[in-house]
Design a protein around this motif. Structure first.
Motif, PDB file in Angstrom:
ATOM      1  N   GLU A  21      -0.679   4.753  -0.855  1.00 41.23           N
ATOM      2  CA  GLU A  21      -1.735   4.222  -1.721  1.00 41.23           C
ATOM      3  C   GLU A  21      -1.966   2.739  -1.442  1.00 41.23           C
ATOM      4  O   GLU A  21      -3.115   2.274  -1.367  1.00 41.23           O
ATOM      5  CB  GLU A  21      -1.362   4.402  -3.186  1.00 41.23           C
ATOM      6  CG  GLU A  21      -1.361   5.826  -3.672  1.00 41.23           C
ATOM      7  CD  GLU A  21      -0.804   5.958  -5.085  1.00 41.23           C
ATOM      8  OE1 GLU A  21      -0.672   4.934  -5.795  1.00 41.23           O
ATOM      9  OE2 GLU A  21      -0.488   7.091  -5.480  1.00 41.23           O
ATOM     10  N   LEU A  22      -0.885   1.982  -1.301  1.00 45.69           N
ATOM     11  CA  LEU A  22      -1.006   0.549  -1.038  1.00 45.69           C
ATOM     12  C   LEU A  22      -1.652   0.282   0.313  1.00 45.69           C
ATOM     13  O   LEU A  22      -2.443  -0.664   0.459  1.00 45.69           O
ATOM     14  CB  LEU A  22       0.368  -0.123  -1.117  1.00 45.69           C
ATOM     15  CG  LEU A  22       0.997  -0.207  -2.509  1.00 45.69           C
ATOM     16  CD1 LEU A  22       2.422  -0.741  -2.416  1.00 45.69           C
ATOM     17  CD2 LEU A  22       0.163  -1.067  -3.433  1.00 45.69           C
ATOM     18  N   GLN A  26      -3.872   2.181   1.777  1.00 48.59           N
ATOM     19  CA  GLN A  26      -5.301   2.440   1.617  1.00 48.59           C
ATOM     20  C   GLN A  26      -5.979   1.276   0.906  1.00 48.59           C
ATOM     21  O   GLN A  26      -7.087   0.864   1.272  1.00 48.59           O
ATOM     22  CB  GLN A  26      -5.527   3.741   0.856  1.00 48.59           C
ATOM     23  CG  GLN A  26      -5.177   4.968   1.656  1.00 48.59           C
ATOM     24  CD  GLN A  26      -5.311   6.241   0.848  1.00 48.59           C
ATOM     25  OE1 GLN A  26      -5.489   6.218  -0.360  1.00 48.59           O
ATOM     26  NE2 GLN A  26      -5.206   7.389   1.520  1.00 48.59           N
ATOM     27  N   GLU A  27      -5.306   0.741  -0.114  1.00 49.25           N
ATOM     28  CA  GLU A  27      -5.863  -0.402  -0.837  1.00 49.25           C
ATOM     29  C   GLU A  27      -5.960  -1.621   0.087  1.00 49.25           C
ATOM     30  O   GLU A  27      -6.926  -2.373   0.051  1.00 49.25           O
ATOM     31  CB  GLU A  27      -4.988  -0.715  -2.047  1.00 49.25           C
ATOM     32  CG  GLU A  27      -5.600  -1.711  -2.996  1.00 49.25           C
ATOM     33  CD  GLU A  27      -4.777  -1.904  -4.257  1.00 49.25           C
ATOM     34  OE1 GLU A  27      -4.890  -2.997  -4.842  1.00 49.25           O
ATOM     35  OE2 GLU A  27      -4.037  -0.978  -4.650  1.00 49.25           O
ATOM     36  N   LYS A  28      -4.973  -1.801   0.947  1.00 45.72           N
ATOM     37  CA  LYS A  28      -4.976  -2.918   1.893  1.00 45.72           C
ATOM     38  C   LYS A  28      -6.135  -2.784   2.878  1.00 45.72           C
ATOM     39  O   LYS A  28      -6.807  -3.767   3.192  1.00 45.72           O
ATOM     40  CB  LYS A  28      -3.651  -2.986   2.647  1.00 45.72           C
ATOM     41  CG  LYS A  28      -3.539  -4.181   3.584  1.00 45.72           C
ATOM     42  CD  LYS A  28      -2.186  -4.202   4.242  1.00 45.72           C
ATOM     43  CE  LYS A  28      -1.918  -5.349   5.142  1.00 45.72           C
ATOM     44  NZ  LYS A  28      -2.978  -6.026   5.792  1.00 45.72           N
ATOM     45  N   ALA A  56      -8.941  -1.327   2.268  1.00 48.91           N
ATOM     46  CA  ALA A  56     -10.159  -1.648   1.509  1.00 48.91           C
ATOM     47  C   ALA A  56     -10.308  -3.158   1.374  1.00 48.91           C
ATOM     48  O   ALA A  56     -11.414  -3.692   1.538  1.00 48.91           O
ATOM     49  CB  ALA A  56     -10.112  -0.984   0.136  1.00 48.91           C
ATOM     50  N   LEU A  57      -9.213  -3.862   1.088  1.00 46.92           N
ATOM     51  CA  LEU A  57      -9.282  -5.317   0.961  1.00 46.92           C
ATOM     52  C   LEU A  57      -9.608  -5.974   2.302  1.00 46.92           C
ATOM     53  O   LEU A  57     -10.330  -6.979   2.342  1.00 46.92           O
ATOM     54  CB  LEU A  57      -7.972  -5.877   0.393  1.00 46.92           C
ATOM     55  CG  LEU A  57      -7.708  -5.582  -1.083  1.00 46.92           C
ATOM     56  CD1 LEU A  57      -6.351  -6.152  -1.502  1.00 46.92           C
ATOM     57  CD2 LEU A  57      -8.800  -6.129  -1.971  1.00 46.92           C
ATOM     58  N   ARG A  83     -14.124  -6.806  -7.836  1.00 40.11           N
ATOM     59  CA  ARG A  83     -13.483  -5.843  -8.733  1.00 40.11           C
ATOM     60  C   ARG A  83     -12.156  -6.390  -9.250  1.00 40.11           C
ATOM     61  O   ARG A  83     -11.289  -6.796  -8.490  1.00 40.11           O
ATOM     62  CB  ARG A  83     -13.223  -4.529  -8.010  1.00 40.11           C
ATOM     63  CG  ARG A  83     -12.741  -3.442  -8.953  1.00 40.11           C
ATOM     64  CD  ARG A  83     -12.504  -2.156  -8.245  1.00 40.11           C
ATOM     65  NE  ARG A  83     -11.047  -1.994  -8.196  1.00 40.11           N
ATOM     66  CZ  ARG A  83     -10.424  -1.173  -7.402  1.00 40.11           C
ATOM     67  NH1 ARG A  83     -11.090  -0.468  -6.542  1.00 40.11           N
ATOM     68  NH2 ARG A  83      -9.122  -1.065  -7.447  1.00 40.11           N
ATOM     69  N   GLU A 125     -10.745  -2.202 -13.423  1.00 39.12           N
ATOM     70  CA  GLU A 125     -11.780  -1.174 -13.382  1.00 39.12           C
ATOM     71  C   GLU A 125     -13.187  -1.763 -13.472  1.00 39.12           C
ATOM     72  O   GLU A 125     -14.170  -1.033 -13.424  1.00 39.12           O
ATOM     73  CB  GLU A 125     -11.584  -0.179 -14.537  1.00 39.12           C
ATOM     74  CG  GLU A 125     -10.277   0.585 -14.464  1.00 39.12           C
ATOM     75  CD  GLU A 125     -10.226   1.532 -13.274  1.00 39.12           C
ATOM     76  OE1 GLU A 125     -11.240   2.176 -12.964  1.00 39.12           O
ATOM     77  OE2 GLU A 125      -9.151   1.610 -12.648  1.00 39.12           O
ATOM     78  N   ASP A 131      -4.850 -11.565  -3.659  1.00 38.95           N
ATOM     79  CA  ASP A 131      -4.631 -10.125  -3.814  1.00 38.95           C
ATOM     80  C   ASP A 131      -3.989  -9.525  -2.562  1.00 38.95           C
ATOM     81  O   ASP A 131      -3.101  -8.673  -2.667  1.00 38.95           O
ATOM     82  CB  ASP A 131      -5.945  -9.412  -4.129  1.00 38.95           C
ATOM     83  CG  ASP A 131      -6.459  -9.716  -5.532  1.00 38.95           C
ATOM     84  OD1 ASP A 131      -5.704 -10.308  -6.337  1.00 38.95           O
ATOM     85  OD2 ASP A 131      -7.626  -9.370  -5.816  1.00 38.95           O
ATOM     86  N   LEU A 186      -0.346  -7.734  -2.341  1.00 44.62           N
ATOM     87  CA  LEU A 186      -0.254  -6.384  -1.806  1.00 44.62           C
ATOM     88  C   LEU A 186       0.743  -6.313  -0.651  1.00 44.62           C
ATOM     89  O   LEU A 186       1.547  -5.385  -0.569  1.00 44.62           O
ATOM     90  CB  LEU A 186      -1.641  -5.923  -1.349  1.00 44.62           C
ATOM     91  CG  LEU A 186      -1.824  -4.454  -1.051  1.00 44.62           C
ATOM     92  CD1 LEU A 186      -1.672  -3.645  -2.330  1.00 44.62           C
ATOM     93  CD2 LEU A 186      -3.188  -4.210  -0.463  1.00 44.62           C
TER      94      LEU A 186
END
Length: 131
Positions: free
Chosen positions: A43-44, A46-48, A50-51, A70, A73, A90, A94
């Motif tokens: 998950e992290l 994938q978030e990375k 995106a960032l 963002r 939410e 961020d 991360l």
């Protein structure tokens, strides 16, 4: 996965002691924890990604226009320079989380390897600790 022959299945000469059961339980808990850590790391990552994509977009964006950023939410309007600083913070947070989870996973794997050596030495083919 292969099935055991009847001779192998009947070979239960090793008795399970309380200590052995504790080792088996510890291995099971470590295995569950490792799977949980790996899911969180995925998950992290994938978030990375995106960032990182957002970082590329912010480089191309006009610095005079506010940016929708963002937080949780919700999306809020933020000046471009502030959004870039927030993004860097961020990303750093991360990366630190990813490093922590990586070290936790390595520690779990190390402990599992030690338990595997002990348990396979005693039970041999009578126990299966692989997935």
């Amino acid at each position: 996965m292969r099935m055991l022959s009847q001779e192998e299945e009947r070979d239960d000469s090793a008795e399970v002691t309380w200590e052995d059961q504790q080792r088996i339980n510890a291995f099971s808990k470590l295995n569950t924890r490792l799977r949980s850590i790996e899911e969180k790391m995925q998950e992290l990552k994938q978030e990375k990604e995106a960032l990182d994509d957002i970082s590329m977009e912010l480089e191309l964006a006009d610095e005079d226009e506010p940016v929708m950023y963002r937080i949780g939410e919700a999306f809020i309007h933020m000046p471009h320079p502030r959004a870039v600083k927030r993004l860097e913070r961020d990303l750093a947070k991360l990366n630190a989380e990813l490093e922590k989870h990586t070290s936790d996973a390595e520690e779990c794997e190390k402990q599992m390897k030690e338990l595997k050596v002990i348990l396979y030495a005693k039970f041999g083919r009578a126990i299966n600790l692989d997935e």
